[in-house]
Design a protein around this motif. Structure first.
Motif, PDB file in Angstrom:
ATOM      1  N   GLY A 148      -2.818  -4.823  -0.197  1.00  0.00           N
ATOM      2  CA  GLY A 148      -2.404  -6.205   0.030  1.00  0.00           C
ATOM      3  C   GLY A 148      -3.568  -7.096   0.423  1.00  0.00           C
ATOM      4  N   GLU A 149      -3.343  -8.394   0.340  1.00  0.00           N
ATOM      5  CA  GLU A 149      -4.399  -9.357   0.667  1.00  0.00           C
ATOM      6  C   GLU A 149      -4.541  -9.562   2.167  1.00  0.00           C
ATOM      7  OE1 GLU A 149      -3.777 -12.929  -1.517  1.00  0.00           O
ATOM      8  OE2 GLU A 149      -3.949 -11.942  -3.482  1.00  0.00           O
ATOM      9  N   ALA A 150      -3.540  -9.203   2.961  1.00  0.00           N
ATOM     10  CA  ALA A 150      -3.626  -9.351   4.418  1.00  0.00           C
ATOM     11  C   ALA A 150      -4.704  -8.414   4.963  1.00  0.00           C
ATOM     12  CB  ALA A 150      -2.275  -9.025   5.060  1.00  0.00           C
ATOM     13  N   LYS A 151      -5.510  -8.933   5.895  1.00  0.00           N
ATOM     14  CA  LYS A 151      -6.603  -8.147   6.467  1.00  0.00           C
ATOM     15  C   LYS A 151      -6.687  -8.388   7.969  1.00  0.00           C
ATOM     16  CE  LYS A 151      -9.571  -8.706   2.361  1.00  0.00           C
ATOM     17  NZ  LYS A 151     -10.880  -9.216   1.877  1.00  0.00           N
ATOM     18  N   ALA A 152      -7.106  -7.358   8.689  1.00  0.00           N
ATOM     19  CA  ALA A 152      -7.399  -7.502  10.117  1.00  0.00           C
ATOM     20  C   ALA A 152      -8.343  -6.389  10.510  1.00  0.00           C
ATOM     21  CB  ALA A 152      -6.127  -7.441  10.954  1.00  0.00           C
ATOM     22  N   HIS A 153      -9.133  -6.636  11.555  1.00  0.00           N
ATOM     23  CA  HIS A 153      -9.959  -5.555  12.084  1.00  0.00           C
ATOM     24  C   HIS A 153      -9.071  -4.678  12.961  1.00  0.00           C
ATOM     25  CE1 HIS A 153     -13.100  -3.362  14.216  1.00  0.00           C
ATOM     26  NE2 HIS A 153     -13.862  -3.674  13.177  1.00  0.00           N
ATOM     27  N   VAL A 182      -2.933   0.068  15.759  1.00  0.00           N
ATOM     28  CA  VAL A 182      -2.423   0.614  14.506  1.00  0.00           C
ATOM     29  C   VAL A 182      -1.459   1.770  14.737  1.00  0.00           C
ATOM     30  CG1 VAL A 182      -4.423  -0.141  13.177  1.00  0.00           C
ATOM     31  CG2 VAL A 182      -4.429   2.148  14.191  1.00  0.00           C
ATOM     32  N   ALA A 183      -1.502   2.397  15.916  1.00  0.00           N
ATOM     33  CA  ALA A 183      -0.561   3.474  16.212  1.00  0.00           C
ATOM     34  C   ALA A 183       0.831   2.931  16.514  1.00  0.00           C
ATOM     35  CB  ALA A 183      -1.062   4.317  17.379  1.00  0.00           C
ATOM     36  N   LEU A 184       0.899   1.779  17.193  1.00  0.00           N
ATOM     37  CA  LEU A 184       2.190   1.236  17.628  1.00  0.00           C
ATOM     38  C   LEU A 184       2.739   0.157  16.705  1.00  0.00           C
ATOM     39  CD1 LEU A 184       1.670   1.029  21.508  1.00  0.00           C
ATOM     40  CD2 LEU A 184       2.752   2.835  20.153  1.00  0.00           C
ATOM     41  N   ALA A 185       1.906  -0.362  15.802  1.00  0.00           N
ATOM     42  CA  ALA A 185       2.381  -1.411  14.894  1.00  0.00           C
ATOM     43  C   ALA A 185       3.522  -0.887  14.027  1.00  0.00           C
ATOM     44  CB  ALA A 185       1.228  -1.905  14.018  1.00  0.00           C
ATOM     45  N   GLY A 186       4.632  -1.589  14.042  1.00  0.00           N
ATOM     46  CA  GLY A 186       5.780  -1.174  13.243  1.00  0.00           C
ATOM     47  C   GLY A 186       5.623  -1.560  11.789  1.00  0.00           C
ATOM     48  N   MET A 187       6.255  -0.794  10.916  1.00  0.00           N
ATOM     49  CA  MET A 187       6.224  -1.074   9.491  1.00  0.00           C
ATOM     50  C   MET A 187       7.646  -1.188   8.965  1.00  0.00           C
ATOM     51  SD  MET A 187       5.266   1.263   6.268  1.00  0.00           S
ATOM     52  CE  MET A 187       6.985   1.767   6.356  1.00  0.00           C
ATOM     53  N   LEU A 212       8.742  -3.857  -4.193  1.00  0.00           N
ATOM     54  CA  LEU A 212       8.645  -3.335  -2.841  1.00  0.00           C
ATOM     55  C   LEU A 212       7.776  -4.274  -2.013  1.00  0.00           C
ATOM     56  CD1 LEU A 212       7.967   0.497  -3.416  1.00  0.00           C
ATOM     57  CD2 LEU A 212      10.166  -0.649  -3.068  1.00  0.00           C
ATOM     58  N   VAL A 213       8.174  -4.481  -0.758  1.00  0.00           N
ATOM     59  CA  VAL A 213       7.383  -5.271   0.175  1.00  0.00           C
ATOM     60  C   VAL A 213       7.240  -4.463   1.456  1.00  0.00           C
ATOM     61  CG1 VAL A 213       7.174  -7.404   1.494  1.00  0.00           C
ATOM     62  CG2 VAL A 213       8.214  -7.448  -0.791  1.00  0.00           C
ATOM     63  N   CYS A 214       6.001  -4.243   1.846  1.00  0.00           N
ATOM     64  CA  CYS A 214       5.685  -3.532   3.085  1.00  0.00           C
ATOM     65  C   CYS A 214       5.117  -4.550   4.069  1.00  0.00           C
ATOM     66  CB  CYS A 214       4.671  -2.430   2.790  1.00  0.00           C
ATOM     67  SG  CYS A 214       3.756  -1.849   4.224  1.00  0.00           S
ATOM     68  N   THR A 215       5.682  -4.620   5.267  1.00  0.00           N
ATOM     69  CA  THR A 215       5.193  -5.517   6.304  1.00  0.00           C
ATOM     70  C   THR A 215       4.809  -4.701   7.527  1.00  0.00           C
ATOM     71  OG1 THR A 215       6.676  -7.270   5.526  1.00  0.00           O
ATOM     72  CG2 THR A 215       5.711  -7.537   7.722  1.00  0.00           C
ATOM     73  N   ILE A 216       3.563  -4.857   7.973  1.00  0.00           N
ATOM     74  CA  ILE A 216       3.088  -4.177   9.173  1.00  0.00           C
ATOM     75  C   ILE A 216       2.911  -5.218  10.260  1.00  0.00           C
ATOM     76  CG2 ILE A 216       1.195  -2.855  10.209  1.00  0.00           C
ATOM     77  CD1 ILE A 216       0.788  -1.485   7.543  1.00  0.00           C
ATOM     78  N   GLY A 217       3.565  -4.994  11.404  1.00  0.00           N
ATOM     79  CA  GLY A 217       3.552  -5.958  12.488  1.00  0.00           C
ATOM     80  C   GLY A 217       2.145  -6.309  12.952  1.00  0.00           C
ATOM     81  N   THR A 259       1.687  -8.453   4.960  1.00  0.00           N
ATOM     82  CA  THR A 259       2.481  -7.782   3.940  1.00  0.00           C
ATOM     83  C   THR A 259       1.649  -7.345   2.746  1.00  0.00           C
ATOM     84  OG1 THR A 259       3.028  -9.812   2.755  1.00  0.00           O
ATOM     85  CG2 THR A 259       4.495  -9.179   4.557  1.00  0.00           C
ATOM     86  N   CYS A 260       2.236  -6.412   2.005  1.00  0.00           N
ATOM     87  CA  CYS A 260       1.749  -6.021   0.688  1.00  0.00           C
ATOM     88  C   CYS A 260       2.964  -5.980  -0.222  1.00  0.00           C
ATOM     89  CB  CYS A 260       1.068  -4.653   0.739  1.00  0.00           C
ATOM     90  SG  CYS A 260       0.468  -4.070  -0.870  1.00  0.00           S
ATOM     91  N   ARG A 261       2.831  -6.584  -1.389  1.00  0.00           N
ATOM     92  CA  ARG A 261       3.942  -6.684  -2.328  1.00  0.00           C
ATOM     93  C   ARG A 261       3.570  -5.962  -3.619  1.00  0.00           C
ATOM     94  NH1 ARG A 261       7.920 -10.481  -2.247  1.00  0.00           N
ATOM     95  NH2 ARG A 261       6.704 -11.549  -0.632  1.00  0.00           N
ATOM     96  N   ALA A 262       4.455  -5.110  -4.094  1.00  0.00           N
ATOM     97  CA  ALA A 262       4.213  -4.374  -5.329  1.00  0.00           C
ATOM     98  C   ALA A 262       5.379  -4.598  -6.283  1.00  0.00           C
ATOM     99  CB  ALA A 262       4.039  -2.894  -5.063  1.00  0.00           C
ATOM    100  N   ARG A 263       5.070  -5.153  -7.456  1.00  0.00           N
ATOM    101  CA  ARG A 263       6.077  -5.331  -8.516  1.00  0.00           C
ATOM    102  C   ARG A 263       5.816  -4.300  -9.598  1.00  0.00           C
ATOM    103  NH1 ARG A 263       4.406 -10.592  -7.115  1.00  0.00           N
ATOM    104  NH2 ARG A 263       6.091 -11.896  -6.249  1.00  0.00           N
ATOM    105  N   PHE A 264       6.875  -3.703 -10.097  1.00  0.00           N
ATOM    106  CA  PHE A 264       6.758  -2.623 -11.063  1.00  0.00           C
ATOM    107  C   PHE A 264       7.348  -3.034 -12.401  1.00  0.00           C
ATOM    108  CE2 PHE A 264       6.765  -0.872  -6.843  1.00  0.00           C
ATOM    109  CZ  PHE A 264       5.772   0.098  -6.884  1.00  0.00           C
ATOM    110  N   HIS A 265       6.634  -2.681 -13.467  1.00  0.00           N
ATOM    111  CA  HIS A 265       7.130  -2.980 -14.803  1.00  0.00           C
ATOM    112  C   HIS A 265       6.779  -1.832 -15.727  1.00  0.00           C
ATOM    113  CE1 HIS A 265       2.982  -4.044 -16.106  1.00  0.00           C
ATOM    114  NE2 HIS A 265       2.863  -4.483 -14.888  1.00  0.00           N
TER     115      HIS A 265
END
Length: 266
Positions: A168-173, A179-184, A246-251, A255-261
């Motif tokens: 996904g395009e979202a980025k963070a250090h 990253v252990a407690l961030a919900g998905m 599919l859309v995955c969101t990490i607190g 997000t990361c979005r995946a479209r399938f064809h």
């Protein structure tokens, strides 16, 4: 230990199955004495064929991080596979299932390195210092083994069941979030499919990356600056077909979005 001729034969068979989008019989059925060490040599042959055809190794992936999967495969540590340039996809282009055989998607956290990471002796703090950023991602795993009838030797030989991946395009250090407690949260076609948390991956995705850096470092394989490290699934495997999204969101991250064809081989 398998001889080189046998190693090359199985590596070539898996590479050719990848190209032809077909499955092969489980290796363990045909070679009951195959060891995990043999399987990694087969993996190296398979990846070498991809590199010889023009691809580059651009990172690594960690697999078999959850206890249920470890119990199923009868192994109690993760495995790893190699990511090549031919596996990368983008959110804009989506995923063409026509290039895959029997795909399943999983959501996870990708680490992109800004400096080399050379084990053994790598700690979680070393991983954080070496990381440029983390992003939510999807790995679309795919098996060349018939009916996903795999044990650890089969999946390792088959490059840890690598298919393609999409970051996904979202980025963070990683210092910016736990990253252990961030919900998905994983949504499929607009509906909640599953939830997860980073701690499900070896206690933390950072620990998983440190484990892999140390494991590969002992084999003389360092992580290099710029490489992508997929840290292990935080979701159940999700079957995907033409038209799925599919859309995955990490607190705290995004997000990361995946479209399938297209249509997979099976």
């Amino acid at each position: 230990m398998m001889n080189n001729e046998t190693i090359e034969r199985y590596g070539d068979e898996l590479y050719e199955a990848l190209l032809a989008r077909r499955v092969v019989a489980p290796l363990l059925e045909r070679e009951p004495q195959i060891r995990v060490e043999d399987a990694y040599r087969i993996q190296q042959r398979m990846v070498a064929r991809r590199v010889a055809a023009g691809e580059r190794v651009v990172g690594k992936k960690i697999g078999v991080t959850s206890k249920p999967v470890q119990d199923f495969l009868g192994v109690y540590e993760p495995d790893f596979g190699q990511l090549t340039s031919g596996m990368a996809r983008s959110e804009a282009e989506g995923v063409d299932l026509g290039a895959l055989i029997q795909p399943k998607a999983e959501a996870e956290l990708a680490f992109v390195l800004e400096r080399d990471l050379v084990g053994p002796g790598v700690t979680a703090a070393d991983v954080i210092r070496a990381t440029a950023y983390v992003s939510p991602c999807f790995e679309i795993v795919d098996s060349r083994i018939r009916d996903w009838k795999i044990k650890i030797q089969d999946t390792v030989a088959d490059n840890a069941s690598c298919g393609v991946y999409l970051i996904g395009e979202a980025k963070a250090h990683p210092r910016q979030l736990d990253v252990a407690l961030a919900g998905m949260v994983l949504e499929k076609n607009g509906e909640l499919h599953s939830t997860g948390v980073g701690a499900a991956v070896q206690g933390s995705p950072v620990h998983a990356v440190a484990w892999l850096a140390n494991t590969l470092g002992a084999l003389g394989l360092p992580f290099r600056a710029g490489e992508v490290i997929l840290s292990g699934s935080q979701s159940a495997l999700v079957p995907v077909t033409d038209g799925d999204e599919l859309v995955c969101t990490i607190g705290g991250l995004g997000t990361c979005r995946a479209r399938f064809h297209g249509r997979s081989a099976l």
